[in-house]
Each structure stands twice: as structure tokens, then as C-alpha cells.
Motif scaffolding. Structure first.
Motif, short mmCIF file in Angstrom:
data_model
loop_
_atom_site.label_atom_id
_atom_site.label_comp_id
_atom_site.label_asym_id
_atom_site.label_seq_id
_atom_site.Cartn_x
_atom_site.Cartn_y
_atom_site.Cartn_z
N ALA A 1 0.94 -1.06 -0.04
CA ALA A 1 0.10 0.03 -0.27
C ALA A 1 0.87 1.40 0.10
CB ALA A 1 -0.72 -0.08 1.09
N SER A 2 0.73 2.20 -0.88
CA SER A 2 1.67 3.36 -1.09
C SER A 2 0.96 4.46 -0.47
CB SER A 2 1.87 3.42 -2.46
OG SER A 2 0.74 3.61 -3.36
N ARG A 3 -0.14 4.56 -0.23
CA ARG A 3 -1.17 5.78 0.19
C ARG A 3 -1.26 5.23 2.00
NH1 ARG A 3 -3.37 9.40 -3.82
NH2 ARG A 3 -2.31 8.47 -5.79
N LEU A 4 -0.34 5.79 2.78
CA LEU A 4 -0.71 5.46 3.99
C LEU A 4 -0.82 6.76 5.06
CD1 LEU A 4 2.33 2.96 3.66
CD2 LEU A 4 0.04 2.41 4.20
N ALA A 5 -1.47 6.89 6.14
CA ALA A 5 -1.65 7.78 6.83
C ALA A 5 -1.89 7.30 8.31
CB ALA A 5 -2.98 8.54 6.31
N ASP A 6 -1.87 8.37 9.11
CA ASP A 6 -2.07 7.97 10.50
C ASP A 6 -3.24 7.08 10.91
OD1 ASP A 6 0.07 9.12 11.95
OD2 ASP A 6 -0.57 11.06 11.71
N ALA B 1 2.73 -6.14 10.09
CA ALA B 1 1.82 -4.87 10.00
C ALA B 1 0.61 -5.12 9.23
CB ALA B 1 2.71 -3.99 9.02
N ALA B 2 0.55 -5.87 8.23
CA ALA B 2 -0.77 -6.05 7.66
C ALA B 2 -1.73 -7.16 8.47
CB ALA B 2 -0.65 -6.84 6.21
N ALA B 3 -1.44 -8.04 9.03
CA ALA B 3 -1.95 -9.04 10.12
C ALA B 3 -2.70 -8.21 11.15
CB ALA B 3 -0.96 -9.95 10.50
N GLN B 4 -2.02 -6.95 11.69
CA GLN B 4 -2.65 -6.07 12.56
C GLN B 4 -3.47 -4.89 11.94
OE1 GLN B 4 0.25 -6.00 16.05
NE2 GLN B 4 1.49 -5.58 14.29
N GLY B 5 -3.82 -5.08 10.61
CA GLY B 5 -4.75 -3.97 10.11
C GLY B 5 -3.96 -2.62 9.65
N PHE B 6 -2.53 -2.91 9.51
CA PHE B 6 -1.97 -1.67 8.88
C PHE B 6 -1.46 -2.26 7.60
CE2 PHE B 6 -1.48 -1.18 13.29
CZ PHE B 6 -1.65 0.22 13.83
N ASN B 7 -0.45 -1.60 6.91
CA ASN B 7 0.07 -1.95 5.73
C ASN B 7 1.29 -0.96 5.35
OD1 ASN B 7 0.59 -3.31 3.40
ND2 ASN B 7 -1.27 -3.42 2.60
N GLY B 8 1.92 -1.32 4.31
CA GLY B 8 3.12 -0.77 4.19
C GLY B 8 3.74 -0.90 2.47
N ILE B 9 4.96 -0.37 2.46
CA ILE B 9 5.37 -0.44 0.97
C ILE B 9 7.06 -0.37 1.42
CG2 ILE B 9 5.48 2.10 0.58
CD1 ILE B 9 4.82 0.91 -2.34
N PRO C 1 -3.83 2.00 5.76
CA PRO C 1 -3.82 2.29 4.26
C PRO C 1 -5.10 3.17 3.88
CG PRO C 1 -4.23 -0.17 4.74
CD PRO C 1 -3.77 0.62 6.09
N GLN C 2 -4.92 3.99 2.88
CA GLN C 2 -5.90 4.95 2.38
C GLN C 2 -6.92 4.66 1.42
OE1 GLN C 2 -6.48 8.07 4.39
NE2 GLN C 2 -5.47 6.23 5.73
#
Length: 183
Positions: A13-18, A122-130, A163-164
Motif C-alpha cells: 500500500a503506497s498511500r498511508l496515513a495515521d 503490519a498487515a496482520a494487525q490492520g496496517f500496511n506498508g510499502i 492504508p488509505q
């Protein structure tokens, strides 16, 4: 979340926010990274967390490096804004040691596995990243800022947050045959 489902459907996920991972969630991410395959138990990884004013310092560094490289104004601005793509960045450094049985390349790969494990945690906990890399990982000023010795390698910057956008669905090959052979 089911581990196999997470692995076979992984998307960056490239669009990430708080909010960014913090507290127990961040600790889980770091612990997952530390469970990467590690021949010789060298623990060849270091995780440098960049958040809050650290993003401002990284922004200034990337702007400086871009100016020194004589990049155009658009590229300089892009570099300056890069740390604000996500509320949290984990810079992963392969801290490599001379070892009679574990070559440097294997230590770098181990640190790369740590990045993958952290992104999955991160993804397993509801977040994501790149996971981002590029020329900055080789730049001496950037390497110095992250405490790299000559034998060390920055394997990437793991941008993390919420992820947004819904993850894009990409049609991936369902048949593994073109990618697999038997010895």
C-alpha cells in the motif's frame, strides 16, 4: 487473519496515513523482523525507526543529497516529500560481519527477509506498508546518517501506516508452472 491468506494475497500500500503502528503493534512488527531466517544466529539486521521529527530530519537529508547530485527541482521536491508518504518508516540495515560460514550476501538476504516479515506483521494487525529502496540506499551521506559501516547495506525503507485505498487487485498467475522446474 489467516497466515496463508495473508501471504498469497499480499499487496503493498503506497498511500498511508495515521495511525501508524505503535506500542504492542510496533513491537510485534519488530519481533517478526527478528524471526527472519538467520544462518549462524548473527542477527544481521538493525531497525532504525523514523517518525515525527525524524521524518523532518530525513526530509532535509534527502533534499541535501538530491541537491548535491544536481537533480532537477522536481526530483529534489519529490525526495524532500518522500518521508511524508507514511507516518512511520523503518530503515532496515544489514549489519554484516565477516564470517567463515555465512557470506555477506546471505546476511543481506536475511535482513531483506526481516523487511518482508515486518510488512506481513503490519498487515496482520490492520496496517500496511510499502518497501522502498533506490539510490538513497547506496548514498554515502544516507548510509552515514543511518550508522552504516563500509560492509553494511541499507536493504530498504519500510513505510508503514494505515492504508488509505483498498488494495488493488492484480491478476496474478494462478498456474505456478511457468515459474517452477524440478531438478
Amino acid at each position: 487473519m489467516d497466515a496463508l491468506d495473508l501471504l498469497v494475497n499480499r499487496r503493498s500500500a503506497s498511500r498511508l496515513a495515521d495511525p501508524a503502528p505503535a506500542g504492542d503493534a510496533l513491537d510485534n512488527i519488530l519481533r517478526a523482523g527478528m524471526r527472519a531466517p538467520d544462518h549462524g544466529t548473527l542477527q544481521p539486521w538493525r531497525f532504525i525507526i523514523v517518525e515525527n521529527e525524524g521524518r523532518d530530519r530525513l526530509s532535509a537529508l534527502l533534499e541535501k543529497v538530491s541537491r548535491e547530485a544536481s537533480l532537477d527541482d522536481k526530483a529534489i521536491e519529490k525526495a524532500k516529500q518522500a518521508p511524508y508518504r507514511a507516518p512511520l518508516i523503518i530503515t532496515v540495515v544489514a549489519r554484516c560481519e565477516d564470517h567463515p560460514k555465512v557470506p555477506r550476501w546471505e546476511q543481506v538476504v536475511s535482513a531483506g527477509c526481516a523487511v518482508m516479515a515486518m510488512q506481513m506483521a503490519a498487515a496482520a494487525q490492520g496496517f500496511n506498508g510499502i518497501w522502498r529502496s533506490g539510490a538513497w540506499t547506496e548514498d554515502e551521506s544516507v548510509r552515514q546518517a543511518f550508522g552504516c559501516r563500509p560492509q553494511d547495506a541499507i536493504v530498504g525503507f519500510l513505510y508503514l501506516g494505515t492504508p488509505q485505498l483498498k488494495a488493488a487487485t492484480t491478476v496474478l498467475p494462478v498456474d505456478s508452472a511457468p515459474f517452477v522446474s524440478y531438478f
